[in-house]
Write an enzyme that holds these catalytic residues in place. Structure first.
Site, PDB file in Angstrom:
ATOM      1  N   ARG A 167      41.463  24.822  30.259  1.00  0.00           N
ATOM      2  CA  ARG A 167      40.410  25.665  30.843  1.00  0.00           C
ATOM      3  C   ARG A 167      39.217  24.885  31.364  1.00  0.00           C
ATOM      4  O   ARG A 167      38.733  25.153  32.475  1.00  0.00           O
ATOM      5  CB  ARG A 167      39.880  26.673  29.795  1.00  0.00           C
ATOM      6  N   THR A 168      38.718  23.958  30.582  1.00  0.00           N
ATOM      7  CA  THR A 168      37.463  23.319  30.983  1.00  0.00           C
ATOM      8  C   THR A 168      37.673  22.527  32.267  1.00  0.00           C
ATOM      9  O   THR A 168      36.933  22.681  33.244  1.00  0.00           O
ATOM     10  CB  THR A 168      36.943  22.420  29.847  1.00  0.00           C
TER      11      THR A 168
ATOM     12  N   LYS B  25      43.616  -1.102  29.908  1.00  0.00           N
ATOM     13  CA  LYS B  25      43.535  -2.572  29.919  1.00  0.00           C
ATOM     14  C   LYS B  25      42.384  -3.067  29.059  1.00  0.00           C
ATOM     15  O   LYS B  25      42.098  -4.251  29.023  1.00  0.00           O
ATOM     16  CB  LYS B  25      43.337  -3.070  31.352  1.00  0.00           C
TER      17      LYS B  25
ATOM     18  N   ARG C 298      34.962  14.730  29.254  1.00  0.00           N
ATOM     19  CA  ARG C 298      35.380  15.085  27.888  1.00  0.00           C
ATOM     20  C   ARG C 298      35.882  13.820  27.220  1.00  0.00           C
ATOM     21  O   ARG C 298      36.650  13.056  27.812  1.00  0.00           O
ATOM     22  CB  ARG C 298      36.489  16.133  27.894  1.00  0.00           C
TER      23      ARG C 298
ATOM     24  N   HIS D 169      29.790  21.352  23.014  1.00  0.00           N
ATOM     25  CA  HIS D 169      30.542  21.794  24.200  1.00  0.00           C
ATOM     26  C   HIS D 169      29.621  22.761  24.958  1.00  0.00           C
ATOM     27  O   HIS D 169      29.842  23.965  24.997  1.00  0.00           O
ATOM     28  CB  HIS D 169      31.835  22.474  23.746  1.00  0.00           C
TER      29      HIS D 169
END
Ligand code: CP
Length: 302
Positions: A51-52, A80, A101, A129
């Site tokens: 969703r986000t 890396k 995120r 959030h």
């Protein structure tokens, strides 16, 4: 808000929260506007999301903006050994705003300190959030017609659930009474209860909610956050502790609404989905309008 990162919901005053919600109303009426034609926005997801990420990308696309980024850092130079600092400094050169995120608490704040463009926190570990909170508040205001003096039940994983942490802070602007329903292992952390104590707001803690649910204006269900447990046996003990079923809604208030940030696992039975009180899929839709309001405010376009 212009050019400021949104890392914690506490970065926004009550007035700024209300401004975002007002703008979101306008975007719901007209989500297709060519407002981001000249903007490139990076969506950097170091953790899974449906969703986000996709509601941000839908919000950007509907406003004519361009998107760069990744949904899996294993395809980037992080593999890396590149540091978060170098990754953010580099991607800052390619875009006007970064949505990020990341699994580590505090990573969004750190990114905002090294980036040359604003950072929008799309979830940092179990911490915050804030864009979810703004869409939750939009959903609450839309369904209750007010944000003031509500009785909000937060149910499930209150320890690791970043959505309830952010929502508690923002709703504390509005004289909310909170009921925290969780097993003892997943209680609301003391720092958030102290925040309410300092403001003189009421909260109650229970391990069972069927007895009290009739008092709720909003029941905010949460998933037990399996990914935050270091011991799988501890997760197994609590994973199905609360399951909301249709018959449990019989004595609830007429206008009570059930919210859930989603994804759900077992905590809301599918027999609830067709009930008028189930609002979680519309809540996810509201994320598009709210994120349009957030992006344009930070970019100084609205
Ligand atoms: N509510 C929420 O953050 O959902 P996703 O993890 O699917 O983005």
């Amino acid at each position: 808000m212009k050019n400021r990162s949104l890392v914690s919901i506490a970065d926004y005053s009550k007035k700024e929260v209300l401004r975002i919600l007002e703008l979101a109303v306008e975007f719901e009426k007209n989500p297709y506007q060519q407002l981001l034609n000249n903007n490139v926005i990076a969506t950097l997801f170091f953790e899974p999301s449906t969703r986000t990420r996709l509601s941000f990308e839908s919000a950007i696309s509907r406003l004519g903006g361009k998107i760069i980024g990744f949904s899996d850092s294993s395809s980037t130079s992080v593999q890396k050994g590149e540091s978060l600092k170098d990754t953010i400094k580099t991607i800052s050169n390619y875009c006007d705003l970064i949505v990020m995120r990341h699994p580590i608490e505090g990573s969004a704040r750190y990114a905002s300190e090294v980036a040359s463009v604003p950072i929008v926190n799309a979830g940092d570990g179990a911490n915050q959030h804030p864009t979810q909170t703004l869409l939750d508040m939009y959903s609450i205001k839309k369904t209750q017609n007010t944000l003031d003096n509500l009785n909000i039940f937060m149910v499930g994983d209150l320890k690791y659930g970043r959505t309830v942490h952010s929502l508690l802070i923002a709703m504390s602007y509005f004289n909310t009474t909170f009921n925290f329903i969780s097993p003892k292992e997943l209680k609301m952390p003391a720092v958030y209860k102290l925040h309410l104590d300092n403001l003189g707001l009421k909260y109650y803690e229970h391990t069972d909610f069927t007895e009290y649910i009739s008092e709720a204006d909003i029941v905010y269900m949460t998933r037990v956050q399996k990914e935050r447990f270091s011991d799988p046996i501890e997760y197994e003990k609590v994973k199905n502790v609360y399951v909301l079923r249709k018959h449990m809604l019989e004595k609830t208030k007429k206008n009570m609404k059930i919210l859930h940030p989603l994804p759900r696992v077992n905590e809301i039975n599918e027999d609830v989905d067709e009930n008028m009180k189930a609002y979680y899929f519309t809540q996810a839709l509201n994320g598009v309008y709210t994120r349009q309001a957030i992006l344009t405010s930070i970019l100084g376009i609205k």
